[in-house]
Design an enzyme around this catalytic site. Structure first.
Site, PDB file in Angstrom:
ATOM      1  N   SER A  53       0.808  -1.227   0.000  1.00 37.35           N
ATOM      2  CA  SER A  53       0.000   0.000   0.000  1.00 37.35           C
ATOM      3  C   SER A  53       0.835   1.269   0.000  1.00 37.35           C
ATOM      4  O   SER A  53       0.334   2.338  -0.351  1.00 37.35           O
ATOM      5  CB  SER A  53      -0.949   0.014   1.207  1.00 37.35           C
ATOM      6  OG  SER A  53      -0.225   0.162   2.420  1.00 37.35           O
ATOM      7  N   LYS A 114       1.098   4.624   6.968  1.00 40.93           N
ATOM      8  CA  LYS A 114       0.566   5.455   5.885  1.00 40.93           C
ATOM      9  C   LYS A 114       1.227   6.822   5.942  1.00 40.93           C
ATOM     10  O   LYS A 114       2.021   7.121   6.835  1.00 40.93           O
ATOM     11  CB  LYS A 114      -0.957   5.626   6.010  1.00 40.93           C
ATOM     12  CG  LYS A 114      -1.766   4.341   6.098  1.00 40.93           C
ATOM     13  CD  LYS A 114      -1.824   3.591   4.782  1.00 40.93           C
ATOM     14  CE  LYS A 114      -2.674   2.326   4.900  1.00 40.93           C
ATOM     15  NZ  LYS A 114      -2.604   1.490   3.671  1.00 40.93           N
TER      16      LYS A 114
END
Length: 260
Positions: A53, A114
């Site tokens: 991701s 993230k």
């Protein structure tokens, strides 16, 4: 007759027993180990990247170091374990563009990594695959075509350099069409952050609600640490035994690699 000064007498102390010396050595080793353990867990914590991701910035198999002191200490970034406190000690808010390890709000037993895209009060939206912050399109410059895994299939994509409002730049990957190309406007609540993956079409992040298996907004209390470096990296599905028998599994170019 003149008086002479008498020399001082020294009372000899018995030498410590062998058992006592061993005990003192063990005590010193335990104390040193405890200090090193506390310092290590208070300063930083290692994590393995399990998904793509955050590609191309972080790769599957990267071991990253999350610096806990960067944002101060909260309930999930305590030196040892989880402590039941609200707020953060020595609080220092993250900056837009930071790569952050955090405890997943819907299940704090899980940790995600993230990039901070939205700060408290920001309005975040995706329109036609383009990122908008507070109504302004975030500029990006194409680098070149790449191929990425999406749904277990390799698909063509484009690599860009994205420039955030504070001037921070980073690489992203974007396929021509993705499921999160168009969203509503997300207004980031106070004391929360909006997180996104650099692999824009392969990231369950703040664009996806917790009810749908995503991240949602991330409270400041859930921050664990800031990532700025890859410690080492091995190819997916490998382990250190594989590296010993076949060194090609070790990604030498990523040893102590700095990320931004």
């Amino acid at each position: 007759m003149s008086e002479r000064e008498m020399p001082e007498q020294t009372t000899a102390k018995p030498a410590p027993s062998r058992l006592r010396r061993i005990f003192d050595e063990i005590k010193g080793l335990v104390l040193t180990g405890a200090i090193m353990l506390f310092a290590g867990t208070a300063i930083g914590q290692p994590f393995i990247v399990p998904s793509g991701s955050m590609e191309p910035t972080l790769m599957i198999g990267d071991e990253i170091a999350a610096a806990k002191y960067s944002y101060g200490y909260g309930r999930y970034s305590a030196p040892i374990g989880v402590i039941p406190i609200h707020g953060r000690l020595l609080d220092h808010p993250p900056e837009r563009g930071d790569i952050v390890v955090f405890a997943l709000p819907r299940d704090p037993r899980q940790t995600y990594v993230k990039r901070v895209i939205g700060l408290p009060g920001d309005k975040i939206q995706m329109r036609g695959g383009q990122l908008y912050i507070n109504g302004t399109q975030v500029p990006r410059t194409p680098v070149g075509p790449v191929r990425v895994a999406l749904g277990g299939v390799m698909v063509p994509a484009m690599k860009y350099v994205e420039t955030l409002p504070n001037g921070r730049t980073h690489d992203i990957i974007k396929v021509s069409e993705g499921p999160l190309d168009d969203t509503g406007v997300f207004t980031v609540p106070a004391n929360n952050y909006f997180m996104m993956g650099d692999n824009r079409d392969n990231s369950l992040d703040s664009r996806v609600s917790p009810d749908e298996g995503g991240v949602g907004f991330v409270p400041a209390d859930n921050l664990i640490g800031r990532v700025s470096r890859v410690l080492f990296s091995i190819t997916p599905f490998s382990n250190w035994l594989d590296v010993v028998t076949d060194p090609i599994d070790l990604r030498v170019s990523r040893l102590f690699h700095r990320v931004q």
